[in-house]
Design a protein around this motif. Structure first.
Motif, mmCIF file in Angstrom:
data_model
loop_
_atom_site.group_PDB
_atom_site.id
_atom_site.type_symbol
_atom_site.label_atom_id
_atom_site.label_comp_id
_atom_site.label_asym_id
_atom_site.label_seq_id
_atom_site.Cartn_x
_atom_site.Cartn_y
_atom_site.Cartn_z
ATOM 1 N N ARG A 180 22.771 52.911 47.066
ATOM 2 C CA ARG A 180 21.486 52.665 47.532
ATOM 3 C C ARG A 180 21.181 51.379 47.436
ATOM 4 O O ARG A 180 20.010 51.161 47.471
ATOM 5 C CB ARG A 180 20.143 53.794 46.419
ATOM 6 N N CYS A 181 21.679 49.860 46.703
ATOM 7 C CA CYS A 181 20.762 48.618 46.516
ATOM 8 C C CYS A 181 21.515 48.114 47.630
ATOM 9 O O CYS A 181 21.811 48.205 49.125
ATOM 10 C CB CYS A 181 22.455 48.221 46.425
ATOM 11 N N ARG A 182 20.593 46.625 48.628
ATOM 12 C CA ARG A 182 19.693 46.174 49.340
ATOM 13 C C ARG A 182 20.180 45.210 50.205
ATOM 14 O O ARG A 182 20.171 44.100 50.694
ATOM 15 C CB ARG A 182 18.395 46.683 49.928
ATOM 16 N N GLY A 183 20.717 44.131 48.564
ATOM 17 C CA GLY A 183 20.475 42.668 48.793
ATOM 18 C C GLY A 183 22.243 42.435 50.194
ATOM 19 O O GLY A 183 22.847 43.177 49.882
ATOM 20 N N ASP A 184 21.895 41.366 49.673
ATOM 21 C CA ASP A 184 23.318 40.838 51.107
ATOM 22 C C ASP A 184 24.095 39.977 49.725
ATOM 23 O O ASP A 184 25.468 40.371 49.795
ATOM 24 C CB ASP A 184 22.703 39.146 51.384
#
Length: 306
Positions: free
Chosen positions: A78-82
């Motif tokens: 669910r994470c959205r970071g690069d």
């Protein structure tokens, strides 16, 4: 650059705010903090919700209990970071650490993994600093050969998130970090280390590792799996430090179980870290073999401790 920080939460009401405060007070804005409530029963989940209500950078994810690996995987899905980093909910990240790490990543977008120092058991008589120094390793196996298996924690590193495409922490395994690291290193990530920043690892006497006591057989199993997965030949001098780390695990495993799992290797005595004790273990293993060295260790070292 967007950084995702994943923190599994399970029955840590006493330490959770200390952990989150250490992250939100880092002085950077472009990040998300995912608190994964893994079915806590002590009110930790409610406390996480209260903390998140005061900071829009924090998201709380509630799920049934599945263990540390399952919680980390839930966050990874669910994470959205690069980039992604991990912290345990009873630990801290020292002030200014994430600012330095993100600045380094921004200056070197080619880095896939960036490792930073850790202070183990801060404020106790057994406090110990692990500092990887500064280095860049185009072949991550050079990094592994130089530092051995004493730094395979999931925390103390920032990862390019895409490295985890198809990689997850094994559910039901102790020392899951080692298994995941093997899968990550197979991708040959460009790995760098820094001597700036600090992860504060507080020993948890009720934690999974502590509950295993001196029996390091699960750790040795994880280390042997990594060696097999990466095709490492521990007979080569390049891997003698790594083999010595495995031998240390074997000594404690044998003391607890009487089982020898590690094959014999002749190790060139040298400066592998750990002081004179490791030189003695190397000489004994070379002269007597693994089983006799384990027997002596159990008789004279473990026996003296108990």
């Amino acid at each position: 650059m967007k950084l995702s920080i994943i923190v599994p939460v399970y029955n840590v009401r006493a330490t959770l705010r200390r952990c989150t405060d250490s992250i939100t007070g880092q002085g950077i804005g472009d990040f998300e903090l995912l608190l994964v409530d893994d079915g806590s029963t002590d009110g930790s989940g409610r406390l996480a919700d209260e903390i998140a209500a005061a900071d829009g950078r924090i998201t709380v994810l509630h799920k049934p209990n599945g263990g540390l690996s399952d919680a980390r995987n839930y966050g990874l899905d669910r994470c959205r970071g690069d980039y992604v980093a991990f912290a345990d909910s009873d630990d801290e990240i020292a002030p200014g650490t994430l600012a330095h790490l993100t600045e380094t990543i921004e200056a070197h977008p080619e880095y896939d993994i960036l490792e930073y120092p850790v202070l183990e058991r801060p404020g106790t008589p057994t406090e110990h600093l692990y500092d990887p120094g500064r280095g860049v390793y185009r072949d991550p196996l050079d990094w592994l050969a130089r530092h051995g298996l004493s730094h395979c924690w999931a925390w103390t590193k920032i990862y390019r998130r895409t490295l985890f495409d198809g990689v997850r922490f094994p559910v039901g395994k102790t020392y899951e970090d080692v298994y995941a690291l093997a899968a990550l290193l197979k991708q040959r990530p460009l790995t760098a280390t820094t001597d700036r920043g600090l992860y504060l690892y507080h020993w948890n006497g009720a934690g999974i590792v502590a509950s295993s006591g001196r029996n390091l057989e699960p750790l040795l199993e994880a280390q042997m799996s990594l060696v097999a997965e990466l095709g490492i030949d521990t007979r080569r001098r390049r891997w003698h430090r790594l083999y010595l780390d495995m031998l240390n695990s074997q000594l404690h495993a044998y003391a607890a179980t009487g089982r020898v799992m590690l094959g014999r290797r002749f190790v060139v005595p040298g400066r592998y870290g750990g002081g004179a004790g490791n030189i003695v273990k190397t000489l004994l293993a070379d002269a007597l073999g693994v089983r006799l060295t384990c027997m002596l260790f159990k008789r004279f070292y473990i026996g003296k401790e108990s």
